[in-house]
Design an enzyme around this catalytic site. Structure first.
Site, PDB file in Angstrom:
ATOM      1  N   GLU A  85       1.273 -13.861   3.137  1.00 22.21           N
ATOM      2  CA  GLU A  85       2.314 -14.664   3.811  1.00 22.21           C
ATOM      3  C   GLU A  85       2.145 -14.574   5.324  1.00 22.21           C
ATOM      4  O   GLU A  85       2.155 -13.485   5.904  1.00 22.21           O
ATOM      5  CB  GLU A  85       3.704 -14.171   3.385  1.00 22.21           C
ATOM      6  CG  GLU A  85       4.801 -15.106   3.834  1.00 22.21           C
ATOM      7  CD  GLU A  85       6.178 -14.704   3.280  1.00 22.21           C
ATOM      8  OE1 GLU A  85       6.255 -14.178   2.158  1.00 22.21           O
ATOM      9  OE2 GLU A  85       7.159 -14.936   4.011  1.00 22.21           O
ATOM     10  N   LYS A 280      13.910  -9.361  -0.903  1.00 21.44           N
ATOM     11  CA  LYS A 280      12.551  -9.932  -0.939  1.00 21.44           C
ATOM     12  C   LYS A 280      11.882  -9.721   0.426  1.00 21.44           C
ATOM     13  O   LYS A 280      10.708  -9.383   0.520  1.00 21.44           O
ATOM     14  CB  LYS A 280      12.619 -11.432  -1.295  1.00 21.44           C
ATOM     15  CG  LYS A 280      11.280 -12.084  -1.568  1.00 21.44           C
ATOM     16  CD  LYS A 280      10.569 -12.576  -0.332  1.00 21.44           C
ATOM     17  CE  LYS A 280       9.272 -13.288  -0.680  1.00 21.44           C
ATOM     18  NZ  LYS A 280       8.494 -13.642   0.515  1.00 21.44           N
ATOM     19  N   ASP A 296       0.672   1.149  -6.928  1.00 25.90           N
ATOM     20  CA  ASP A 296       1.057   0.190  -7.970  1.00 25.90           C
ATOM     21  C   ASP A 296       2.321  -0.557  -7.532  1.00 25.90           C
ATOM     22  O   ASP A 296       3.428  -0.047  -7.665  1.00 25.90           O
ATOM     23  CB  ASP A 296       1.297   0.991  -9.261  1.00 25.90           C
ATOM     24  CG  ASP A 296       1.669   0.115 -10.441  1.00 25.90           C
ATOM     25  OD1 ASP A 296       2.052  -1.049 -10.238  1.00 25.90           O
ATOM     26  OD2 ASP A 296       1.586   0.616 -11.576  1.00 25.90           O
ATOM     27  N   HIS A 393       8.369 -18.651  11.548  1.00 28.16           N
ATOM     28  CA  HIS A 393       7.628 -18.830  10.307  1.00 28.16           C
ATOM     29  C   HIS A 393       6.628 -19.988  10.441  1.00 28.16           C
ATOM     30  O   HIS A 393       5.460 -19.858  10.096  1.00 28.16           O
ATOM     31  CB  HIS A 393       8.633 -19.106   9.190  1.00 28.16           C
ATOM     32  CG  HIS A 393       8.048 -19.001   7.828  1.00 28.16           C
ATOM     33  ND1 HIS A 393       7.762 -17.788   7.251  1.00 28.16           N
ATOM     34  CD2 HIS A 393       7.693 -19.946   6.942  1.00 28.16           C
ATOM     35  CE1 HIS A 393       7.247 -17.987   6.062  1.00 28.16           C
ATOM     36  NE2 HIS A 393       7.200 -19.298   5.842  1.00 28.16           N
TER      37      HIS A 393
HETATM   38  C1  MEV Z   1      10.600 -14.694   3.525  1.00 26.11           C
HETATM   39  O1  MEV Z   1       9.409 -14.242   2.940  1.00 26.11           O
HETATM   40  C2  MEV Z   1      11.605 -13.568   3.605  1.00 26.11           C
HETATM   41  C3  MEV Z   1      12.998 -13.956   4.132  1.00 26.11           C
HETATM   42  O2  MEV Z   1      13.521 -15.017   3.362  1.00 26.11           O
HETATM   43  C4  MEV Z   1      13.855 -12.726   4.027  1.00 26.11           C
HETATM   44  C5  MEV Z   1      15.312 -12.957   4.340  1.00 26.11           C
HETATM   45  O3  MEV Z   1      15.818 -14.056   4.163  1.00 26.11           O
HETATM   46  O4  MEV Z   1      15.959 -11.967   4.754  1.00 26.11           O
HETATM   47  C6  MEV Z   1      12.894 -14.436   5.551  1.00 26.11           C
END
Ligand code: MEV
Length: 440
Positions: A85, A280, A296, A393
């Site tokens: 990513e 995430k 792992d 991003h």
């Molecule tokens: C993207 O990989 C992760 C985010 O969505 C985490 C979040 O929203 O806190 C930017």
């Protein structure tokens, strides 16, 4: 129509590829070329990778990046991260720099106990089973000595074995619930070997136990396996600074930033839809280091998310507060990691990653990984509550779009320069490429 095949694993690598490309690809030569493009020219290195798993046909590349300037307990680290990513490593580096100027990360290992279970069926009185267990518990441990001797020499081994009655959940279902200290090893093989030995001893001793009826003697072992839920293999990482020191520029005061940040964390604490995405973001940092260090990541993922639901509702892994004018942001997560055994001594890049991290013990690695998760979450929340996530991003994603359009280096340079002062969107990039190409 694709067809089934028997004896596939026994074919040579090139015969496997022949079968795959002939069965599934319209352009067999092209598919073969792509697969072979990723073979390593060093045959020994390629063979090493071939032999990690069955039916290897090629290598699957992920970028290995590094995020420098992580100050952890007053020691500087450059953290290796394997991830696809585009914005993750940049975000980690930014968070590292931010906290470098504010005292760095403080971490501690809370506990290191791992769990394994023998699940079995017993049809009889619990009191007799309890008596049997108390009689043979020391034999269970004794019979495992050949497996545990080395680990014990280093200070680890079996901590305890408990008998658990699970008949409220399933008729006649019981467990041997064992705890282990596996030191610098992740310990999966060690734990599973011990458990299988417990099961063997348990079953055979039951046949000899006089207080059991004939039916009670017939204990049925369902399975023996470690648990990837490790709530007692726990690490904590935190950052803190005066609220006023959070402000970087005039766009937002330290206080406004801290309050909004805490609101964002609070939302993830109570709202599962948000908590999953919030976590995430944490896992973006955690998985990348776990993968780079040959650990792992599936085990880590499963254990971490179970921990995030431990109070019966999925919730945030991180927390934040202001107390006496001081902002504190922290994470507490279970991480069963190893720095010996498994891939750690085999994969040349894993060895390199561990050396880059000053050859950490498993405890040190737990702390580094927790920091990567906390930093990643900080970077994400910081963007979310200020500029929004897309700005950073999409800036990082720009190169992917340019590569999709097979932009050459000159085009990349011109367009990257242009987007230093313009908002990156997919359509804006396509427009810029088209304009540039029409011009030339
Ligand atoms: C993207 O990989 C992760 C985010 O969505 C985490 C979040 O929203 O806190 C930017």
């Amino acid at each position: 129509m694709s067809k089934s095949i028997s004896g596939f694993s026994k074919l040579s690598k090139s015969k496997k590829i022949d079968w795959i490309v002939d069965t599934y690809f319209s352009n067999a030569d092209d598919a073969k070329r792509v697969l072979k493009q990723y073979w390593n020219t060093d045959e020994r290195l390629q063979q090493l990778h071939d032999e990690f798993i069955e039916n290897t046909i090629t290598n699957y590349y992920l970028p290995l990046g590094v995020a420098p300037n992580f100050l952890i307990n007053d020691k500087l680290y450059t953290i290796p991260m394997a991830i696809e990513e585009s914005s993750v490593v940049a975000a980690a580096s930014k968070a590292a720099k931010f906290w470098l100027e504010r005292g760095g990360f403080k971490t501690s290992v809370i506990s290191t106990t791992k769990i394994g279970q023998v699940h079995f069926i017993y049809k009889g009185e619990f009191s007799t089973l309890k008596l049997f267990f108390s009689k043979i518990k020391s034999k269970l441990i004794q019979d495992s000595k050949s497996i545990t001797a080395n680990m014990e020499k280093r200070g680890g081994g079996i901590i305890d074995i408990e008998l658990r009655d699970k008949t409220d959940d399933i008729n006649n279902y019981y467990q041997l619930h064992a705890s282990f200290e596996t030191l610098d090893a992740m310990g999966a093989n060690f734990i599973n070997s011990c458990l299988e030995q417990f099961a063997k001893t348990f079953k055979s001793e039951a046949l000899l136990f006089d207080a059991f009826s004939e039916e009670e003697k017939q204990i049925e072992i369902v399975m023996s396996i470690l648990s990837n839920y490790v709530p007692d293999c726990l690490v904590r990482a935190e950052v803190s600074c005066k609220v006023d020191d959070l402000s970087e520029n005039d766009t937002i005061s330290g206080e406004a930033f801290a309050n909004k940040f805490i609101q964002a964390v609070n939302i993830a604490e109570v709202e599962p839809y948000r908590a999953v995405t919030h976590n995430k973001g944490v896992m973006n940092g955690i998985d990348a280091v776990v993968l780079a260090t040959g650990n792992d990541f599936r085990a880590v993922e499963a254990g971490v998310h179970a921990y995030a639901s431990r109070h019966g509702k999925y919730s945030s892994l991180t927390h934040a507060k202001i107390e006496n004018g001081v902002f504190t942001f922290w994470i507490e997560i279970p991480l069963a990691l190893g720095t010996v055994g498994g891939l750690t001594g085999l994969h040349p890049l894993v060895k390199l990653a561990l050396e880059l991290l000053h050859k950490p013990s498993a405890k040190e690695l737990m702390q580094i990984v927790a920091v990567a998760g906390l930093a990643q979450n900080f970077a994400a929340l910081r963007s979310l509550i200020t500029t929004g996530i897309q700005q950073g991003h999409m800036k990082m994603h720009l190169m992917n779009i340019l590569n999709q359009f097979e932009a050459n280096n000159e085009e990349k340079e011109t367009i990257t320069e242009y987007f230093k002062t313009n908002t990156v969107t997919h359509s804006a990039v396509v427009e810029a490429i088209n304009k540039l190409r029409v011009k030339s």
